[in-house]
Design a protein around this motif. Structure first.
Motif, PDB file in Angstrom:
ATOM      1  N   ASP A  81      68.332 -50.091   0.717  1.00 17.60           N
ATOM      2  CA  ASP A  81      67.920 -48.778   0.226  1.00 17.60           C
ATOM      3  C   ASP A  81      68.655 -48.363  -1.047  1.00 17.60           C
ATOM      4  OD1 ASP A  81      70.469 -48.176   1.083  1.00 17.60           O
ATOM      5  OD2 ASP A  81      69.842 -46.910   2.763  1.00 17.60           O
ATOM      6  N   GLY A  82      69.343 -49.304  -1.668  1.00 17.25           N
ATOM      7  CA  GLY A  82      70.092 -49.001  -2.881  1.00 17.25           C
ATOM      8  C   GLY A  82      71.560 -48.763  -2.644  1.00 17.25           C
ATOM      9  N   GLN A 149      73.427 -54.247  -7.206  1.00 11.39           N
ATOM     10  CA  GLN A 149      71.969 -54.276  -7.214  1.00 11.39           C
ATOM     11  C   GLN A 149      71.513 -55.482  -6.412  1.00 11.39           C
ATOM     12  OE1 GLN A 149      71.834 -54.264 -11.615  1.00 11.39           O
ATOM     13  NE2 GLN A 149      70.456 -52.512 -11.462  1.00 11.39           N
ATOM     14  N   ALA A 150      70.345 -55.362  -5.829  1.00 14.97           N
ATOM     15  CA  ALA A 150      69.806 -56.464  -5.030  1.00 14.97           C
ATOM     16  C   ALA A 150      68.368 -56.741  -5.438  1.00 14.97           C
ATOM     17  CB  ALA A 150      69.884 -56.132  -3.547  1.00 14.97           C
ATOM     18  N   TYR A 151      68.039 -58.020  -5.556  1.00  8.66           N
ATOM     19  CA  TYR A 151      66.690 -58.447  -5.916  1.00  8.66           C
ATOM     20  C   TYR A 151      66.205 -59.449  -4.862  1.00  8.66           C
ATOM     21  CZ  TYR A 151      68.136 -56.474 -10.376  1.00  8.66           C
ATOM     22  OH  TYR A 151      68.611 -55.635 -11.351  1.00  8.66           O
ATOM     23  N   CYS A 152      64.941 -59.344  -4.539  1.00  4.08           N
ATOM     24  CA  CYS A 152      64.338 -60.220  -3.534  1.00  4.08           C
ATOM     25  C   CYS A 152      63.349 -61.169  -4.196  1.00  4.08           C
ATOM     26  CB  CYS A 152      63.628 -59.392  -2.460  1.00  4.08           C
ATOM     27  SG  CYS A 152      64.754 -58.407  -1.441  1.00  4.08           S
ATOM     28  N   CYS A 161      64.670 -55.150  -4.522  1.00  2.37           N
ATOM     29  CA  CYS A 161      64.451 -55.133  -3.080  1.00  2.37           C
ATOM     30  C   CYS A 161      63.975 -53.777  -2.580  1.00  2.37           C
ATOM     31  CB  CYS A 161      65.735 -55.520  -2.352  1.00  2.37           C
ATOM     32  SG  CYS A 161      66.159 -57.276  -2.473  1.00  2.37           S
ATOM     33  N   GLN A 162      64.159 -52.720  -3.380  1.00  2.00           N
ATOM     34  CA  GLN A 162      63.707 -51.392  -2.961  1.00  2.00           C
ATOM     35  C   GLN A 162      62.215 -51.199  -3.188  1.00  2.00           C
ATOM     36  OE1 GLN A 162      67.313 -49.491  -5.183  1.00  2.00           O
ATOM     37  NE2 GLN A 162      66.561 -47.959  -3.741  1.00  2.00           N
ATOM     38  N   SER A 163      61.606 -52.074  -4.001  1.00  2.00           N
ATOM     39  CA  SER A 163      60.171 -51.955  -4.228  1.00  2.00           C
ATOM     40  C   SER A 163      59.413 -52.440  -3.015  1.00  2.00           C
ATOM     41  CB  SER A 163      59.754 -52.756  -5.462  1.00  2.00           C
ATOM     42  OG  SER A 163      60.029 -54.125  -5.268  1.00  2.00           O
ATOM     43  N   SER A 164      58.178 -52.023  -2.885  1.00  2.00           N
ATOM     44  CA  SER A 164      57.374 -52.399  -1.730  1.00  2.00           C
ATOM     45  C   SER A 164      57.110 -53.895  -1.737  1.00  2.00           C
ATOM     46  CB  SER A 164      56.047 -51.639  -1.739  1.00  2.00           C
ATOM     47  OG  SER A 164      56.285 -50.242  -1.659  1.00  2.00           O
ATOM     48  N   GLY A 165      57.361 -54.518  -0.634  1.00  2.00           N
ATOM     49  CA  GLY A 165      57.112 -55.939  -0.525  1.00  2.00           C
ATOM     50  C   GLY A 165      55.784 -56.199   0.153  1.00  2.00           C
ATOM     51  N   ASP A 166      55.431 -57.468   0.262  1.00  2.00           N
ATOM     52  CA  ASP A 166      54.205 -57.826   0.962  1.00  2.00           C
ATOM     53  C   ASP A 166      54.325 -57.450   2.435  1.00  2.00           C
ATOM     54  OD1 ASP A 166      53.253 -58.899  -1.380  1.00  2.00           O
ATOM     55  OD2 ASP A 166      54.064 -60.883  -0.953  1.00  2.00           O
ATOM     56  N   ARG A 179      54.584 -54.791   8.858  1.00  2.00           N
ATOM     57  CA  ARG A 179      55.980 -55.098   8.589  1.00  2.00           C
ATOM     58  C   ARG A 179      56.111 -55.716   7.207  1.00  2.00           C
ATOM     59  NH1 ARG A 179      59.156 -55.439  12.901  1.00  2.00           N
ATOM     60  NH2 ARG A 179      60.434 -57.097  11.982  1.00  2.00           N
ATOM     61  N   VAL A 180      57.224 -55.415   6.549  1.00  2.00           N
ATOM     62  CA  VAL A 180      57.502 -55.995   5.235  1.00  2.00           C
ATOM     63  C   VAL A 180      57.941 -57.438   5.423  1.00  2.00           C
ATOM     64  CG1 VAL A 180      58.948 -55.865   3.184  1.00  2.00           C
ATOM     65  CG2 VAL A 180      58.150 -53.765   4.283  1.00  2.00           C
TER      66      VAL A 180
END
Length: 216
Positions: A81-82, A149-152, A161-166, A179-180
């Motif tokens: 969540d940041g 910061q985190a990136y997926c 990672c805070q952006s909407s995922g599939d 579910r994400v």
């Protein structure tokens, strides 16, 4: 005829003794400064080595946590969540909820007790939203962390990672909501400052283990 022996040797004069003492004092002072410099250099090197070993230990634990993430379909397996990164990971004897967070300029890690029951896992996950930093299982992993910061890695690209995922519809009886999808990799960028013993940014990429049923 008796010959008298004459001693040609003579003692040191007071001036010679004082000069000798002065020379010895200068040599002693020089040697002391050299030893002091060696001691300070050794202490600095020892401190830097300890900080490096601590950083390596933290990064190793980070990799172990991310690499052991497992989706139980009971709670979300991974969430960022940041400010906090929550995850469920395999542990000897069961499952465990782990939270990494940056609080008051330091990186903290909280780990719940290992659980084997669905209710206990749900309880540990809810508890992870109420952490104040003093709970049992909380450790200060690394001081001097300014931000992170985190990136997926999803769909062959890195994204926040805070952006909407599939999302996918779960057919499990334990979870019927969307579910994400878990990322296949996580990139973390730490900004290190005073107190860490380092400076600048530190980037780490970690692969996430494939999930049963292809959920990652």
């Amino acid at each position: 005829m008796r010959r008298e022996r004459r001693h040609s040797g003579r003692g040191f004069t007071l001036i010679e003794v004082l000069v000798s003492l002065l020379i010895l004092s200068v040599l002693a002072a020089t040697a002391w400064k050299g030893m002091d410099a060696i001691t300070r250099a050794r202490d600095i090197s020892k401190g830097q080595l300890q900080r490096t070993l601590r950083l390596q230990s933290v990064l190793s634990q980070w990799e172990l946590d991310i690499g052991a993430v497992m989706d139980t379909l009971v709670v979300d397996a991974f969430e960022f969540d940041g400010a906090r990164m929550r995850l469920t990971r395999r542990a000897p004897g069961g499952m465990q909820v782990v939270v990494w967070s940056v609080r008051n300029g330091q990186l903290e890690r909280w780990a719940s007790p290992v659980v084997t029951q669905v209710g206990d896992l749900e309880s540990a996950w809810r508890r992870s939203y109420q952490l104040q930093g003093q709970e049992p299982g909380t450790l200060v992993a690394l001081p001097g962390v300014v931000q992170w910061q985190a990136y997926c890695y999803r769909a062959n690209a890195w994204s926040n990672c805070q952006s909407s995922g599939d999302v996918s519809s779960s057919s499990s009886t334990l979870s019927s909501s969307k579910r994400v999808l878990l990322p296949s990799g996580v990139r973390t960028v730490f900004t290190l400052g005073e107190g860490s013993g380092f400076g600048g940014t530190l980037t780490r990429d970690v692969l996430m283990a494939a999930q049963p049923g292809g959920t990652s």
